[in-house]
Scaffold this active site. Structure first.
Site, mmCIF file in Angstrom:
data_model
loop_
_atom_site.group_PDB
_atom_site.id
_atom_site.type_symbol
_atom_site.label_atom_id
_atom_site.label_comp_id
_atom_site.label_asym_id
_atom_site.label_seq_id
_atom_site.Cartn_x
_atom_site.Cartn_y
_atom_site.Cartn_z
ATOM 1 N N CYS A 115 -12.504 -14.887 46.384
ATOM 2 C CA CYS A 115 -12.421 -14.153 47.318
ATOM 3 C C CYS A 115 -13.843 -13.683 47.928
ATOM 4 O O CYS A 115 -14.641 -13.300 48.868
ATOM 5 C CB CYS A 115 -11.288 -12.976 47.705
ATOM 6 S SG CYS A 115 -9.536 -13.639 47.499
ATOM 7 N N HIS A 252 -13.797 -8.968 53.656
ATOM 8 C CA HIS A 252 -12.987 -9.878 52.937
ATOM 9 C C HIS A 252 -10.831 -9.211 53.361
ATOM 10 O O HIS A 252 -10.543 -8.334 53.472
ATOM 11 C CB HIS A 252 -12.757 -10.003 51.338
ATOM 12 C CG HIS A 252 -11.720 -11.208 50.860
ATOM 13 N ND1 HIS A 252 -10.775 -12.118 51.831
ATOM 14 C CD2 HIS A 252 -10.532 -10.392 50.082
ATOM 15 C CE1 HIS A 252 -9.758 -12.061 51.057
ATOM 16 N NE2 HIS A 252 -9.498 -11.445 49.940
ATOM 17 N N ASN A 282 -5.163 -14.154 54.623
ATOM 18 C CA ASN A 282 -5.588 -13.850 53.409
ATOM 19 C C ASN A 282 -6.685 -15.189 53.409
ATOM 20 O O ASN A 282 -5.694 -16.015 52.594
ATOM 21 C CB ASN A 282 -5.648 -13.813 51.944
ATOM 22 C CG ASN A 282 -6.229 -13.015 50.875
ATOM 23 O OD1 ASN A 282 -7.576 -13.862 51.068
ATOM 24 N ND2 ASN A 282 -6.188 -11.961 49.807
#
Length: 327
Positions: A115, A252, A282
């Site tokens: 990520c 993020h 996500n």
């Protein structure tokens, strides 16, 4: 960071057509829309088609960039694809992008920092261009997380989606984008977020569960809300800026509760935070470029704004940078 000679000159994004809503997930696993929304801030996520992979998402994001900014790729000399869900171990996603877009003279590498990948990719592009080794680099952050999810595991399947974005980074010593950077890793905590492969035994997993992402959400949350604010503050201190000097915080898009905690602990305003998780979930390395692209398209992010980008996740690794937006 030594003075940068690199500028972000264009941005594009792409998400698959298929939507997976919280109501859809109620039919797959023991959960409900209210529970997901309250704990994550996610309403829906996009899911790649059966024959749609990370290279396809990457190519579509780059094509969106080209259409929006009228850019040519004939003189691109490097492609960096940031992803942890490549189509193959080899060829790389970047090599497939090179082929599909017929870019004639470009190197191609994949970068896996989970990520935090896109932040790492930007730092690499800035360093390579500032050093004089390269002149024009495509940096892509894209994922097809749906292909490594266990849709019987409600702790992970409610979180992740597919999509990505791309930026073009070019040499420009007079109007550089990159102000300062910060990164770090705590590999001792890696067993809290991983996708098994050749070394499935390392974390005591059943080998039949290879290529399925697993995370200890509680431990990852604790690490993120303690580590990222420290990193954000270290980055601002290195750059000599205060939270009030940051026009937009672009973290993020892991989980809205994590973002809220990071903002509280670092002094950044949630109202000045751009995230993409509500309708995309996500998307790992794709989340920051998706957020940036959405912010540019809806007019929030403008030329001259100072942005603080911060990625964090599997590794456990994190990376942030202060960017002067100029497109």
């Amino acid at each position: 960071m030594s003075r940068s000679a690199a500028r972000i000159t264009a941005i594009g994004s792409y998400v698959p057509e298929k939507r997976l809503t919280n109501l859809d997930l109620e039919q797959l696993v023991e959960t409900n829309d209210e529970w997901i929304l309250q704990r994550t801030g996610i309403r829906e996520r996009r899911i790649a088609g059966e024959h749609e992979f990370t290279s396809d998402i990457s190519v579509s994001a780059v094509q969106d960039l080209a259409e929006r900014y009228g850019k040519s790729f004939d003189d691109v000399d490097l492609i960096i694809a940031c992803t942890m869900t490549p189509d193959f171990k080899t060829p790389s996603v970047a090599a497939m992008v090179q082929a599909k877009l017929n870019i004639p003279n470009a190197g191609a590498i994949d970068l896996n920092a989970a990520c935090a990948g896109f932040s790492y990719g930007l730092q690499m592009a800035n360093g390579l261009i500032t050093s004089g080794l390269h002149k024009k680099i495509l940096v892509i952050g894209a994922e097809t997380f749906s292909k490594i999810l266990d849709y019987g595991d409600r702790s992970t399947c409610i979180l992740f989606g597919d999509g990505g974005g791309a930026v073009l980074v070019e040499h420009d010593a007079d109007n550089p984008s990159f102000v300062e950077s910060h990164m770090g890793t705590n590999g001792a905590l890696a067993n809290n977020l991983y996708c098994t492969d050749l070394a499935g035994e390392m974390f005591g997993e059943d080998l039949a569960a290879r290529n399925v992402v697993w995370q200890n959400g509680r431990e990852v949350y604790k690490w993120a809300v303690n580590t990222v604010p420290k990193g954000v503050n270290a980055l601002m201190e290195k750059a000599g800026v205060a939270p009030s000097d940051v026009d937009w915080f672009v973290p993020h898009s892991a989980n809205l509760r994590i973002i809220e905690s990071i903002c509280t602990r670092s002094g950044l305003s949630l109202d000045k935070t751009v995230y993409s998780l509500e309708y995309y979930g996500n998307t790992s390395a794709g989340s920051i470029p998706l957020s940036l692209a959405e912010g540019v398209k809806d007019g929030r992010i403008k030329a001259g704004d100072q942005l603080l980008l911060y990625g964090f996740g599997g590794g456990l690794t994190h990376a942030g940078m202060l960017v002067k937006w100029s497109i």
